[in-house]
Write an enzyme that holds these catalytic residues in place. Structure first.
Site, PDB file in Angstrom:
ATOM      1  N   GLU A 163       0.785  -1.269   0.005  1.00  0.00           N
ATOM      2  CA  GLU A 163       0.080  -0.193   0.140  1.00  0.00           C
ATOM      3  C   GLU A 163       0.882   1.950   0.093  1.00  0.00           C
ATOM      4  O   GLU A 163       1.555   1.778   0.650  1.00  0.00           O
ATOM      5  CB  GLU A 163      -1.488   0.360   1.158  1.00  0.00           C
ATOM      6  CG  GLU A 163      -1.847  -1.619   1.294  1.00  0.00           C
ATOM      7  CD  GLU A 163      -2.841  -1.048   2.857  1.00  0.00           C
ATOM      8  OE1 GLU A 163      -3.991  -1.244   2.662  1.00  0.00           O
ATOM      9  OE2 GLU A 163      -2.880  -0.355   3.382  1.00  0.00           O
ATOM     10  N   CYS A 164       0.761   2.705  -0.896  1.00  0.00           N
ATOM     11  CA  CYS A 164       1.049   3.082  -0.798  1.00  0.00           C
ATOM     12  C   CYS A 164       3.002   3.669  -1.032  1.00  0.00           C
ATOM     13  O   CYS A 164       3.080   3.221  -2.042  1.00  0.00           O
ATOM     14  CB  CYS A 164       0.553   4.482   0.145  1.00  0.00           C
ATOM     15  SG  CYS A 164       0.711   6.086   0.013  1.00  0.00           S
ATOM     16  N   GLY A 165       3.270   3.482   0.212  1.00  0.00           N
ATOM     17  CA  GLY A 165       4.750   3.838   0.543  1.00  0.00           C
ATOM     18  C   GLY A 165       5.678   1.902   0.108  1.00  0.00           C
ATOM     19  O   GLY A 165       6.346   2.476  -0.030  1.00  0.00           O
ATOM     20  N   MET A 207       4.293   0.470  -1.951  1.00  0.00           N
ATOM     21  CA  MET A 207       4.070   0.828  -3.804  1.00  0.00           C
ATOM     22  C   MET A 207       5.930   1.358  -4.219  1.00  0.00           C
ATOM     23  O   MET A 207       6.102   0.744  -5.096  1.00  0.00           O
ATOM     24  CB  MET A 207       2.818   1.446  -4.624  1.00  0.00           C
ATOM     25  CG  MET A 207       2.502   0.484  -5.089  1.00  0.00           C
ATOM     26  SD  MET A 207       1.497   1.870  -7.058  1.00  0.00           S
ATOM     27  CE  MET A 207       2.175   3.637  -5.898  1.00  0.00           C
ATOM     28  N   SER A 261      -0.651  -0.874  -4.997  1.00  0.00           N
ATOM     29  CA  SER A 261      -1.187   0.753  -4.930  1.00  0.00           C
ATOM     30  C   SER A 261      -1.303   1.688  -4.105  1.00  0.00           C
ATOM     31  O   SER A 261      -0.732   1.376  -2.937  1.00  0.00           O
ATOM     32  CB  SER A 261      -2.772   0.452  -5.566  1.00  0.00           C
ATOM     33  OG  SER A 261      -3.303   0.102  -4.370  1.00  0.00           O
TER      34      SER A 261
END
Length: 463
Positions: free
Chosen positions: A334-336, A338, A435
């Site tokens: 998730e986020c970081g 990714m 993502s």
């Protein structure tokens, strides 16, 4: 649920996001702990940073309670479970008291959670330069929604003891009294950076700051007055209870936990554990290899851009992740997380630092916010979380973009809660899903079940 239905509880909300709710929560928690009370803490909304302060204060997880992400039943169930064995519960609001997912509804707001939990509200007001207006604010907050119990006001950043007395006098005779207050203390202020408050690590914030805020609150206030408000809460509303029994351990999931990756909802990790997964922490910054005998990897959000050099230098761990994926090991990011799996992170100075390389494109940092808000997600193919058509909810809050990826190459269909625009995300090989979405799995328990199932399947392959 022994003790939970009648637990005293108080929502500490504000009139805006910048009134110092987190500081007041920390101070009040410490003051109540000094009385020998065990305090359970919660945070309304999707934020990861404020909960780190409350977890640091209590030494226990701070659970998020978000009406839009979780729904009423999951909010009440999570609260009931997490308050077992505690004497009082404090719930920090999100933004202003009535602010949430929409400007014309209470969805996702602290007010919604307070009503679901039948919890009185202590409204924090920045009173710098204020006098009689405090009475108007209290009257307005209480009158706006008669179903919500705004029980008291907390005057934050008062100029002096006489200023606090003046404010209490101004509100005298109104429905919402000024219960207490605190002066501004710049030397004890919690530091901030681009995503909000600095994470409450021991390296960034001395323990003495937490103790000092608690001492200050006790010196300036009668803590019993806050307990009286909390004790006004009636028995908790009924809600279906989730099955929280622990399954035998059947797989091990490596969870990145260090200064670069630490954005996780406590409820997500607990769901994995209840399904029989052992969550094994590891550090992409410091560890040369993944933990032994793990069957999936969970990379949460955080600040990889601040540690890009060190992450790039740890080539051994980057190779370990690539090798794990090459053997079919499931990875969810998730986020970081990714950003770490991308080809590289490009800093604001324009320098590229090589990363794991499982996700196409470069994560490019920007000086301004690139996305903020709730999203609804639907998988378009089978992923490590389960079959196609799986739906869940999450949010995005980022200062980077992933450049160099196919426009329609993602396997997640993302719909923004505000505006309804749709785009695709979700990149990597079939056994990797990455993502920008921070998902809360209470929105669909099948997500956690799918990740655990993927881990078990990989274990059974014996690779």
């Amino acid at each position: 649920m022994d003790g939970a239905p009648l637990i005293p509880r108080l929502v500490v909300a504000g009139t805006s996001s910048g009134v110092g709710k987190t500081t007041v929560m920390v101070a009040l928690t410490r003051a109540l702990q000094a009385r020998g009370l065990k305090v359970a803490t919660f945070k309304c909304g999707p934020d990861y940073l404020d909960p780190s302060y409350h977890a640091r204060t209590t030494g226990a997880p701070c659970h998020n309670l978000d009406g839009w992400l979780m729904g009423r039943d999951a909010v009440v169930s999570t609260f009931r479970h997490a308050t077992q064995g505690h004497d009082v519960a404090l719930i920090e609001g999100v933004m202003g008291l009535y602010d949430g997912a929409s400007p014309d509804s209470e969805e996702g707001s602290a007010a919604q959670v307070a009503k679901w939990l039948a919890a009185p509200v202590l409204a924090v007001v920045d009173v710098s330069g204020m006098a009689r207006t405090i009475a108007a604010i209290g009257t307005g907050l209480a009158a706006f929604d008669p179903e919500l119990k705004v029980a008291g006001l907390f005057a934050n950043r008062v100029g002096s003891r006489s200023h606090l007395e003046l404010l209490q006098r101004a509100a005298r005779g109104t429905a919402v009294p000024v219960v207490g207050g605190l002066p501004a203390q710049e030397a004890l202020a919690f530091p901030e950076r681009h995503l909000g408050l600095l994470t409450a690590s021991e390296e960034s914030i001395p323990s003495g700051h937490f103790d000092a805020w608690g001492t200050l609150l006790s010196e300036w206030n009668d803590t019993e007055a806050f307990l009286r408000l909390a004790r006004e809460a009636p028995a908790l509303p009924e809600a279906p209870e989730e099955d929280r029994s622990e399954a035998p351990v059947t797989c091990r999931i490596a969870v990145a936990q260090d200064a670069a990756f630490h954005f996780y909802y406590a409820d997500n990790l607990r769901r994995l554990e209840r399904l029989g997964a052992q969550c094994v922490p590891f550090s992409p910054l410091a560890d040369a290899a993944l933990p032994p005998d793990v069957h999936a990897v969970y990379l949460g959000g955080g600040y990889p851009e601040l540690h890009a050099q060190k992450l790039a230098d740890n080539q051994s761990l980057r190779r370990a992740l690539s090798d794990f994926a090459a053997r079919g090991g499931p990875i969810y990011a998730e986020c970081g997380g990714m950003m770490y799996l991308s080809q590289a992170i490009r800093t604001l100075e324009g320098r590229d630092f090589p990363m794991v390389g499982l996700v196409p494109g470069v994560a490019v940092m920007a000086p301004k916010l690139q996305a903020l808000g709730y999203v609804e997600v639907e998988t378009t193919v089978r992923t490590v979380l389960g079959g196609a058509g799986l739906r869940f909810r999450g949010h995005q809050f980022r200062y980077s973009t992933l450049e160099g990826v196919p426009e329609q190459g993602g396997v997640l269909r993302i719909r923004k809660r505000r505006g309804g625009t749709i785009h695709t995300e979700g990149f990597g090989p079939p056994n990797v899903l990455a993502s920008y979405v921070h998902a809360h799995w209470a929105s669909n328990p099948l997500v956690a079940e799918g990740l655990v199932a993927s881990a078990r399947a990989f274990k059974e392959q014996g690779t």
